[in-house]
Design an enzyme around this catalytic site. Sequence first.
Site, PDB file in Angstrom:
ATOM      1  N   ASP A 127      -2.961  -5.868   6.649  1.00 47.89           N
ATOM      2  CA  ASP A 127      -2.721  -4.507   7.162  1.00 47.89           C
ATOM      3  C   ASP A 127      -3.707  -4.095   8.251  1.00 47.89           C
ATOM      4  O   ASP A 127      -3.512  -3.066   8.897  1.00 47.89           O
ATOM      5  CB  ASP A 127      -2.800  -3.495   6.014  1.00 47.89           C
ATOM      6  CG  ASP A 127      -1.671  -3.676   5.006  1.00 47.89           C
ATOM      7  OD1 ASP A 127      -0.701  -4.362   5.342  1.00 47.89           O
ATOM      8  OD2 ASP A 127      -1.782  -3.129   3.896  1.00 47.89           O
ATOM      9  N   ARG A 171       1.269   0.005   4.026  1.00 52.10           N
ATOM     10  CA  ARG A 171       1.567   1.207   3.242  1.00 52.10           C
ATOM     11  C   ARG A 171       0.878   2.453   3.781  1.00 52.10           C
ATOM     12  O   ARG A 171       1.396   3.550   3.659  1.00 52.10           O
ATOM     13  CB  ARG A 171       1.215   0.987   1.774  1.00 52.10           C
ATOM     14  CG  ARG A 171      -0.160   0.452   1.520  1.00 52.10           C
ATOM     15  CD  ARG A 171      -0.304   0.086   0.050  1.00 52.10           C
ATOM     16  NE  ARG A 171      -1.543  -0.630  -0.182  1.00 52.10           N
ATOM     17  CZ  ARG A 171      -1.798  -1.279  -1.284  1.00 52.10           C
ATOM     18  NH1 ARG A 171      -0.919  -1.316  -2.244  1.00 52.10           N
ATOM     19  NH2 ARG A 171      -2.953  -1.903  -1.428  1.00 52.10           N
ATOM     20  N   GLU A 222       6.497   0.007   5.815  1.00 50.34           N
ATOM     21  CA  GLU A 222       6.951   0.443   4.476  1.00 50.34           C
ATOM     22  C   GLU A 222       6.428   1.839   4.097  1.00 50.34           C
ATOM     23  O   GLU A 222       7.032   2.538   3.295  1.00 50.34           O
ATOM     24  CB  GLU A 222       6.506  -0.570   3.415  1.00 50.34           C
ATOM     25  CG  GLU A 222       4.989  -0.720   3.347  1.00 50.34           C
ATOM     26  CD  GLU A 222       4.502  -1.765   2.370  1.00 50.34           C
ATOM     27  OE1 GLU A 222       5.283  -2.295   1.573  1.00 50.34           O
ATOM     28  OE2 GLU A 222       3.283  -2.059   2.407  1.00 50.34           O
TER      29      GLU A 222
HETATM   30  O1  F6P Z   1      -2.627  -4.488   0.930  1.00 51.27           O
HETATM   31  C1  F6P Z   1      -1.770  -5.314   1.587  1.00 51.27           C
HETATM   32  C2  F6P Z   1      -0.373  -5.168   1.130  1.00 51.27           C
HETATM   33  O2  F6P Z   1       0.205  -6.268   1.723  1.00 51.27           O
HETATM   34  C3  F6P Z   1       0.360  -3.862   1.496  1.00 51.27           C
HETATM   35  O3  F6P Z   1       0.806  -3.809   2.820  1.00 51.27           O
HETATM   36  C4  F6P Z   1       1.494  -3.873   0.497  1.00 51.27           C
HETATM   37  O4  F6P Z   1       1.987  -2.590   0.261  1.00 51.27           O
HETATM   38  C5  F6P Z   1       0.835  -4.427  -0.707  1.00 51.27           C
HETATM   39  O5  F6P Z   1      -0.183  -5.282  -0.260  1.00 51.27           O
HETATM   40  C6  F6P Z   1       1.750  -5.158  -1.655  1.00 51.27           C
HETATM   41  O6  F6P Z   1       1.016  -5.629  -2.703  1.00 51.27           O
HETATM   42  P1  F6P Z   1       1.515  -6.493  -3.939  1.00 51.27           P
HETATM   43  O7  F6P Z   1       1.187  -7.911  -3.617  1.00 51.27           O
HETATM   44  O8  F6P Z   1       0.728  -6.002  -5.083  1.00 51.27           O
HETATM   45  O9  F6P Z   1       2.991  -6.303  -4.079  1.00 51.27           O
END
Ligand code: F6P
Length: 346
Positions: A127, A171, A222
């Site tokens: 991110d 996010r 997202e």
């Molecule tokens: O923190 C990085 C990230 O890739 C976010 O962009 C995303 O919302 C989240 O991790 C998803 O995480 P998980 O692997 O817990 O689904």
Amino acid sequence: MKKIGILTGGADCPGLNSVIRAVVRKGMQEGYVVTGIKNGWTGLIDNDMRILDLKAISGILDRGGTILGTSRMNPLKDPQTVKVMKENYKRSGIDALIAVGGEDTLTVAFKMHQEGLKIVGVPKSIDNVLSGTDYTFGFDTAVNIAAECIDRLHTTAESHHRIMVVEVMGRYTGWVAVEAGIAGGADFVLIPEMPINIQEVCDALRNRHKRGKTFSIIVVAEGAQLNGRCSSTWNEDENNIDDFGHRRYGGIGELLAKTIEKDTGYETRVSVLGHIQRGGSPSAFDRVLGTRFGVKAVDLVKEGKFGKMVSLHSNKIRYVDIEEAVSKRKTVDLALYDIAKVFFAE
Ligand code: F6P
């Protein structure tokens, strides 16, 4: 012999193994033994560690994920856990700990540094959300993957005269959306930093199609907000919240596609790229950045500079206080967003 511990925490991303390899190689050259702590902070709590020798790191430079495993476990929730980590750090004979992670892992690292542990941080995140560094490693690979997907969606969108909505990760910030959108020639890039004006998007799409274009590509992060809400608020279920209080995102693309199709009458499809952006081999840029960060982290250990995070500034590797890096999220540079806007729906 002095011992360096290394752990990888939070979401995985391409380039973690490049850092681990660099820390072991440089560490050994400097006379350290390097021990790998399994699954982020969980391994320090469970005393799950193993020495990393040359064999352990052989052939991992180009491998995605992390050979150490990771977890989203937040040890700060329980003071007893913090105590256990301090004891295990001492008992295992670790002289310094290199914590590789994003905002959550480095927040814990900062707290544990205040508790007396000698810690150096390394910034990772697809991110690109951490302050104090121009880039985190993992971001470049994610942008490349997303841009390639947008290229592929272009040809099918054009053939079918459709609108394609591409939902990418991000996010709280829209870095991946903006850079992948620019690289992929997106007609709209929608990010958490800028609330979506859906009427403006639909009107611009209508004008573009009136001018003869029969397809369009919309990239949406997202975490982007439609009508004042983002997708994490659609699911109030408590199980949807992780240990650090983050809600799971996902669904803005679908909602956007439905709204656009209804308003414009143009056939619209959605592709959610999800964890594809985090998996697989790191780009050359991320391998190099991870390697530079790993080598610098060992330098900082050697110099006794703890509570610091290695960082990139104008292509030079430097360091900042971990506290500075985690105190504020790095949101999208609006000058960069203005560049993306030049290409919106013409
Ligand atoms: O923190 C990085 C990230 O890739 C976010 O962009 C995303 O919302 C989240 O991790 C998803 O995480 P998980 O692997 O817990 O689904």
